[in-house]
Design an enzyme around this catalytic site. Structure first.
Site, PDB file in Angstrom:
ATOM      1  N   SER A   7     -10.224 -13.467  13.918  1.00 10.43           N
ATOM      2  CA  SER A   7     -10.227 -13.631  12.845  1.00 10.43           C
ATOM      3  C   SER A   7      -9.068 -14.156  11.358  1.00 10.43           C
ATOM      4  O   SER A   7      -9.735 -14.694  10.576  1.00 10.43           O
ATOM      5  CB  SER A   7     -10.982 -12.528  12.297  1.00 10.43           C
ATOM      6  OG  SER A   7     -12.395 -12.562  12.962  1.00 10.43           O
ATOM      7  N   GLU A  14     -27.666  -6.760 -10.128  1.00 13.74           N
ATOM      8  CA  GLU A  14     -27.331  -5.705 -11.038  1.00 13.74           C
ATOM      9  C   GLU A  14     -25.722  -5.948  -9.753  1.00 13.74           C
ATOM     10  O   GLU A  14     -24.522  -5.148 -10.147  1.00 13.74           O
ATOM     11  CB  GLU A  14     -27.971  -4.537 -10.583  1.00 13.74           C
ATOM     12  CG  GLU A  14     -29.013  -4.897 -11.709  1.00 13.74           C
ATOM     13  CD  GLU A  14     -29.766  -5.049 -11.030  1.00 13.74           C
ATOM     14  OE1 GLU A  14     -30.942  -5.405 -12.164  1.00 13.74           O
ATOM     15  OE2 GLU A  14     -30.181  -6.214 -10.040  1.00 13.74           O
ATOM     16  N   HIS A  27      -8.240  -7.718  13.719  1.00  9.56           N
ATOM     17  CA  HIS A  27      -8.978  -8.100  14.357  1.00  9.56           C
ATOM     18  C   HIS A  27      -8.053 -10.201  14.639  1.00  9.56           C
ATOM     19  O   HIS A  27      -8.413 -10.679  13.539  1.00  9.56           O
ATOM     20  CB  HIS A  27     -10.024  -8.920  13.156  1.00  9.56           C
ATOM     21  CG  HIS A  27     -10.830  -7.800  12.313  1.00  9.56           C
ATOM     22  ND1 HIS A  27     -10.433  -6.706  12.339  1.00  9.56           N
ATOM     23  CD2 HIS A  27     -12.176  -7.703  12.827  1.00  9.56           C
ATOM     24  CE1 HIS A  27     -12.140  -5.737  12.309  1.00  9.56           C
ATOM     25  NE2 HIS A  27     -12.942  -6.337  12.571  1.00  9.56           N
TER      26      HIS A  27
END
EC number: 2.2.1.1
Length: 623
Positions: free
Chosen positions: A40, A366, A37
């Site tokens: 990115s 959670e 990537h």
């Protein structure tokens, strides 16, 4: 932290040069790998340069030093620029970057802790900030040290609810030692991110969650230096407006380039262009940390005294868990407990009463609770025990899966398992949890059947690497073991034995007690059964099970308060597969249950003493 001092022009230029070297390294690595990537990475180049070579304090040749500032790359697909940073810092040889994603290299496609500079595995998006919160909480409240925690997120992962669970947690606990960097590069994988470059909305959202939120030009090293220098009595979000593929002519801010390396001829041309902007090859040395984190030893934590139960007395294993955890807390000040607003049901409140400074209330979140535990456990700073209803851990399965990839040592206790919880009904009944935890590669699955076994499970879990799960029950059942009984992982117990046993019955928790009651019923008919308590469902005591089966004409009957799929029956069947003359008959919950009294439900689903006795009669008669 010192007030912001504007770096001089020479330092600012050095940071720009560093950012461009990181771009080049990321492009070279992904092109050599043929995957990855680069776009990115390029949006985050200035952020990474300023963080690692201006803001953060760490020992470059000792990435896991306890005094170091921490960094979590939540947008794990940008791993090549993280690797480039550690090569720039001198920890990795630059030549190793060209082995990105090769099977012979530790530089995986996403960060993993086999790399010394990676504390938690990332790549399943939306989890990095929760782990960073756990690190920051540990730094502020347990270590009371000056190290800070930085976490870089992509704008795409801000659609994950777990990010906002973590944002809320950080604000509640005033984690002013935590900085989240939002790399707002506008483009996701297949489409633009929903808010694109609406920076004011990102800022309002962060502020609404109680963060100090600062918008910056993510490609301005000067603005980044200033933003990272701000510290308030709350966590800080640096919202960086960036462009995906920054510096790559023809690709910057263009769609359809996510996860695509540059072809070699294009890469060579782009590298030449970026190299032309670099004024100096001189590297910036990392700033060392303040050495004020305490030394910690979490090995060999033992209960201060043996169990103190009386055979025949009744106690729910969920309560025995709370008592055991509170007791273990006296053995080490690094035992910590987390709960998701169920502490009065899981009995972790007993730990809170005795060790209030080491209890973390995570509220009804959670997924984030598991991530917090993973963060707290990094660098061997704490031994976390998380508790909630076992059913609610299923929503955190991805976090648990990633914890295993993170080589994390966390302990999870799930209460209220099975139909035996009674009137609350199926939404609260854990009937899939054994299957889930058995599937985790580093897991140990405890299923204690009385108070003594539960206390031993807690102690063993504290000293066992990997993901430990302790399954506890709501009903009160009799103590069956003496306080001096020795328990070990992977060692089952023969609870009842006669020389002429005809069937080996394996149960755990409530079904073990039902099996013992069934044995009394059958004894009147002169049918004896051997009753086994597995103690750990993973690893299973294959030898004892086979020895018992051979002594009972090859007949095994398993009975469990769990669905058929993935539970005790399947574990036992897998253990004995291929063994001549051994057959496994299974009793388990066969469909979605309903509300009712525990005894009614055990009967309805055919896992009570009468059903066990009937199944044994059938096996004996069939022979």
């Amino acid at each position: 932290m010192e007030a912001y001092h504007k770096p001089d022009q020479q330092k600012l230029q050095a940071l720009k040069d560093t950012a461009n070297r990181l771009r080049i390294s990321s492009i070279q690595a992904t092109t050599a790998a043929g995957s990855g990537h680069p776009t990115s990475c390029c949006s985050a180049a200035e952020i990474m340069a300023v963080l690692f070579f201006h803001t953060m304090r760490y020992k470059a040749l000792d990435p896991r030093n306890p005094h170091n500032d921490r960094f979590v790359l939540s947008k794990g697909h940008a791993a090549p620029i993280l690797y480039a940073v550690w090569a720039e810092a001198g920890f990795l040889p630059e030549s190793e970057l060209l082995n990105l994603r090769k099977i012979s290299s530790d530089l995986d496609g996403h960060p993993v802790p086999k790399q010394a500079f990676t504390d938690v595995a990332t790549g399943s998006l939306g989890q990095g900030l929760g782990a960073a919160c756990g690190m920051a909480y540990t730094g502020k409240y347990f270590d009371k040290a000056s190290y800070r925690v930085y976490c870089m997120l992509g704008d795409g992962e801000l659609s994950e609810g777990s990010v906002w669970e973590a944002m809320a947690f950080a604000s509640i606990y005033k984690l002013d030692n935590l900085v989240a960097i939002l790399d707002i590069n506008r483009l996701g994988q297949s489409d633009p991110a929903p808010l694109q470059h609406q920076m004011d909305i990102y800022q309002k959202r962060c502020e609404a969650f109680g963060w100090n939120a600062v918008i910056v030009d993510g490609h301005s090293v000067e603005e980044l230096c200033k933003a990272f220098g701000q510290v308030k009595n709350q966590p800080t979000a640096v919202i960086a407006k960036t462009f995906k593929g920054r510096g790559i002519t023809g690709i910057e801010d263009k769609e359809s380039w996510h996860g695509k390396p540059l072809p070699k001829n294009m890469a060579d041309q782009i590298i030449q262009e970026i190299s032309g902007q670099i004024q100096s090859k001189k590297k910036i040395l990392a700033t060392p940390p303040e050495e004020d984190a305490p030394s910690v030893d979490i090995t060999n934590i033992r209960m201060p005294t043996p169990p103190n139960y009386k055979v025949g007395d009744k106690i729910a294993t969920r309560k025995a868990y709370g008592q055991a955890l509170a007791k273990l807390g006296h053995a080490s000040n690094r035992i910590i407990a987390l709960d998701g607003d169920t502490k009065n049901s899981t009995f972790s409140e007993l730990f809170k009463k005795e060790h209030p400074d080491r209890f973390i209330e995570c509220y009804i979140a959670e997924q984030n609770m598991v991530s917090i535990a993973v963060g707290c456990a990094t660098r061997d700073r704490t031994v976390p025990f998380c508790s909630t209803f076992a059913a609610f851990f299923t929503r955190a399965f991805d976090q648990i899966r990633m914890a295993a990839i993170s080589e994390s040592n966390i302990n999870l206790c799930g209460s209220h398992c099975g139909v035996s919880i009674g009137e609350d009904g199926p939404s609260q009944m854990a009937l899939e949890d054994l299957a889930m935890f058995r599937s985790i590669p580093t897991s140990t699955v405890f299923y204690p059947s009385d108070g003594v076994a539960t206390e031993k499970a807690v102690e063993l879990a504290a000293n066992t690497k990997g993901i430990c799960f302790i399954r506890t029950s709501r009903p009160e059942n009799a103590i069956i073991y003496n306080n001096n009984e020795d328990f070990q992982i992977g060692q089952a117990k023969v609870v009842l034995k006669n020389k002429d046993d005809q069937v080996t019955v394996i149960g755990a928790g409530v079904t073990l007690h039902e099996a013992l009651a069934a044995a009394d019923l059958l004894k009147r008919e002169k049918i004896n059964i051997r009753v086994l308590d597995p103690f750990t469902i993973k690893p299973l005591d294959k030898k004892l099970i086979l020895d018992s089966a051979r002594a009972t004409k090859g007949r095994i009957l398993t009975v469990e308060d769990h669905y058929y799929e993935g539970g005790i029956g399947e574990a036992v069947a897998s253990a004995v597969v291929g063994e001549p003359g051994v057959t496994v008959t299974r009793l388990a919950v066969s469909q979605v249950p309903r509300s009712g009294k525990p005894a009614e439900l055990l009967k309805m689903f055919g896992i009570d003493r009468d059903a066990i006795a009937q199944a044994v009669r059938g096996l004996v008669t069939r022979a």
